[in-house]
Design a protein around this motif. Structure first.
Motif, PDB file in Angstrom:
ATOM      1  N   LEU A 128      -1.820  -3.036   1.381  1.00  0.00           N
ATOM      2  CA  LEU A 128      -3.061  -3.984   1.342  1.00  0.00           C
ATOM      3  C   LEU A 128      -3.424  -4.333   2.674  1.00  0.00           C
ATOM      4  N   TYR A 187      -6.565  -3.562   4.715  1.00  0.00           N
ATOM      5  CA  TYR A 187      -7.608  -4.695   4.889  1.00  0.00           C
ATOM      6  C   TYR A 187      -7.761  -4.610   6.590  1.00  0.00           C
ATOM      7  N   TYR A 219      -9.808  -2.637   0.940  1.00  0.00           N
ATOM      8  CA  TYR A 219      -8.372  -1.966   0.391  1.00  0.00           C
ATOM      9  C   TYR A 219      -8.708  -0.864  -0.541  1.00  0.00           C
TER      10      TYR A 219
END
Lengths: 200, 200, 200, 200
Positions: free
Chosen positions: A190, A194, B194
């Motif tokens: 993640l 991100y 994501y």
DNA sequence: GATGAATGAGCATTCATTCAT
DNA sequence: TATGAATGAATGCTCATTCAT
């Protein structure tokens, strides 16, 4: 005849009480655990315990700070040496380990307590501000280096990532999935996606 | 002439009790709120309340399920119509609104309770499985369409995204930042980055 | 300096509670007497009482045993010295005195409780077995001596005689006839005729 | 439109309530059984039940009388036809059967209640006086006939024998020995020896 | 410093009884 | 007549806190 108060003894006792309380609160929650249980766990009489903490609320406050503070120490070093993701992973790993150790419900209790109780919230905000500051720093460094997308607002990103760590930990505790490495892998993926700049 | 037991009345009373209990639990937490408070809030005698719920634990269980289930309804539609991010945003928005409405501590309590209490956990797992299933579906659809990176494992991604929603909501409640739109913006940015396929 | 837990205090407190409970149970019965009444009678707070007995049931159990056991002490001596009837009369006299003192209803309660509750029954069976054993011994001695009919089964006879004592006590309490000596005369006549060998 | 009160219905309902109450009181005792349980056992609403008995105490009173009265019917006939022992054996046999059927604790409850409660005692005394009168008659007849020792006071003997029946029943219930025939044998032996004239 | 017995208001829960329908 | 939802005071029991020793 009387000796002066021994500050070391006081520290030892306080630690002993906090450890006992953490054990009890884990099992039963802040408001279900009784002072008698904590006394028993700490091998201490009620009178002795109350010499060091004036009330149950004070113990709860102390523990909330304690739990929150633990993470802090390691951050700074890591943040300078590696990437932002690596630094965050260190924190995350440590946090997930707590869940694996059975701290999940206690952490949820701390959230609940700090959402409801301004005094506790205030204390935790300070601790949190420090951690966040380190993280913001790491993200800025990453942006300077080019591993982190410059379009992200560092403060916002830091909070989102901490939120993600907390969310992943909590959700895994809820789902009874206790492997901290699996949690870490989830988080790394993640965080990577991100933070990465486009066209990488 | 005899009046038959009215099942509508029972439903109304149960709702009345649950609403009162939610109000009390929000303010004070599961274990600090007293049955007397709930009775007063529900304008009902203790005897009347206990006709509908056999114990405080039963009310806690009912509320936990209730809170968890609320989100579910809207998901399916949204998931088909728009992108995965849009569908998730709908859920997230709704969830963040609860925090804005003062449910934050209650949600944290539910986490704590479900981590500690297997009976409650089991009930919530079922509800959660359904929500997750919808989300997984939405992610798969996105992967087929090409808006979602095919390298992501749909189930894992669904859990990470739910975790992120929960984490963001909790953290914002902790920080006293109650604007649900700001929370949503944070989440959308995270989800977008994501889920997106590389080289977009 | 630390004071060690004083076992004598505990014994005193337990006695104090039992005495208070007996007074209350006499007046109102096991299940009608309230713990508050017992606390008041014992001049003790609820919290203090519960330090020594974990529940009302525990107090009931303790009293049942206590009442049953009281008779025991005197038996052995008496049984050796005089005839079986004389030994039994001692026990009977003591028992009838309890009825005269107002214990009748409490004794009936103990019967009811021990018929319904296996845990209490078991405890009382042990105590009863001991008393019965002494009585059997006395009857056997009487048979050897020739004052007791050798055709009687000692165990059966012992139980019948105890039953008669209990029945006479209960019936007289029911009839509001409280003179223990009259009761004793009734019992002696019965026991004499029952135990005597024929052609005396 | 309205029909007049049907006295048969009232009787039927009263019987129904008493039977239900007896069942509940057997299992749980007067003061532990709840009105709700009795209502459920009687398949009747609380409102309906309270039309026929004004309070729980009234039901207890009615049952106490009911239990006591049952024995009475058969006595008179038996007393004239056979010996006093045979007549008493009939009563005893019937009484022991009740214990075998599980009435032991209820009977003990009735003793307790009637020792404590004058109103109940008074009602039972009347019923008891009648039974005793029959027994006294039987003893006198026996004395006239020569099977019963003329030195015994008939009234005293009657009470002693009833006491023995009750004591034997209670004690056997306490000891979990439920065979009514064994109890009867015990009683017959006692009664025989007690009543027989010397040198028989 | 330490002990642990004591306090007593407060808790969740029960239950005999009532009464609108 | 009958229903069953409602009442609310009372119950057994708990527990944070105090204080004499």
């Amino acid at each position: 005849m009387a000796r002066l108060a021994d500050p070391e003894l006081a520290d030892r006792r306080r630690r002993q009480i906090l450890d006992a309380a953490i054990a009890c609160f884990r099992r039963r929650g802040f408001h279900q655990a009784t002072m008698q249980e904590i006394c028993a766990e700490a091998s201490m009489s009620a009178g002795a315990l109350y010499r060091y903490y004036a009330s149950k609320a004070e113990i709860i406050g102390a523990i909330a700070e304690d739990k929150h503070a633990e993470t802090d120490v390691m951050f700074l070093d890591a943040a300078r040496k590696g990437s932002a993701v690596d630094a965050l992973s260190l924190v995350a790993r440590d946090f997930f380990q707590k869940f694996a150790d059975g701290d999940g419900a206690l952490i949820a209790d701390i959230f609940a307590e700090s959402i409801r109780d301004d005094a506790i919230a205030e204390a935790l905000h300070k601790i949190n501000a420090r951690s966040t500051a380190y993280c913001i720093e790491a993200i800025k460094t990453g942006q300077a280096r080019g591993d982190v997308d410059r379009n992200l607002d560092p403060k916002q990103a830091a909070n989102v990532l901490f939120a993600a760590i907390e969310g992943i930990g909590l959700r895994r505790a809820f789902l009874r999935e206790s492997d901290p490495d699996a949690a870490l892998a989830d988080f790394r993926e993640l965080a990577q996606r991100y933070l990465s700049p486009p066209h990488e």
